[in-house]
Write a protein that holds these residues in place. Structure first.
Motif: not given
Length: 120
Positions: A49-71
């Motif tokens: 989650i931090r990686y995606l936020l630091d890349a410029g995504l919003t918290l709402d955006d991160v939810s679209a990446f749920r399938s990737c968050l655990d690995g």
């Protein structure tokens, strides 16, 4: 692990962790005393989650990446929506960089003009 331990291991504040939980990006159970308890996998999830936020995504955006968050994020293909969001954010960042570069160049030209006035 309790929220303080997850915060320590990920470098994310307990407040941010509660925010991620409210957004549905991480989950916990409650101990008998009411404390939040997170599984070991939460460390990887929060780091991603931090990686995606630091890349410029919003918290709402991160939810679209749920399938990737655990690995391992680079090896897990994102959803079509995730790719679309990433491309949109990249376009926004490119526009901001262009605007900042123009502002910097304008300031540099102004300072160069000042230097010439000081010399003459």
């Amino acid at each position: 692990m309790r929220i303080g331990e997850l915060a320590r291991r990920t470098g994310v504040s307990p407040r941010a962790l509660r925010h991620y939980e409210t957004a549905g990006l991480i989950s916990s159970t409650r101990a008998a005393n009411g404390y939040r308890v997170y599984g070991e996998g939460a460390v990887v999830r929060v780091s991603n989650i931090r990686y995606l936020l630091d890349a410029g995504l919003t918290l709402d955006d991160v939810s679209a990446f749920r399938s990737c968050l655990d690995g391992d994020m680079p090896s897990t293909p994102p959803s079509a929506r995730g790719l679309e969001i990433a491309r949109e954010r990249l376009a926004v960042l490119d526009a901001r960089i262009a605007a900042q570069t123009e502002a910097r160049d304008r300031l540099a030209r102004s300072l160069a003009g000042e230097s010439e006035q000081l010399i003459s």
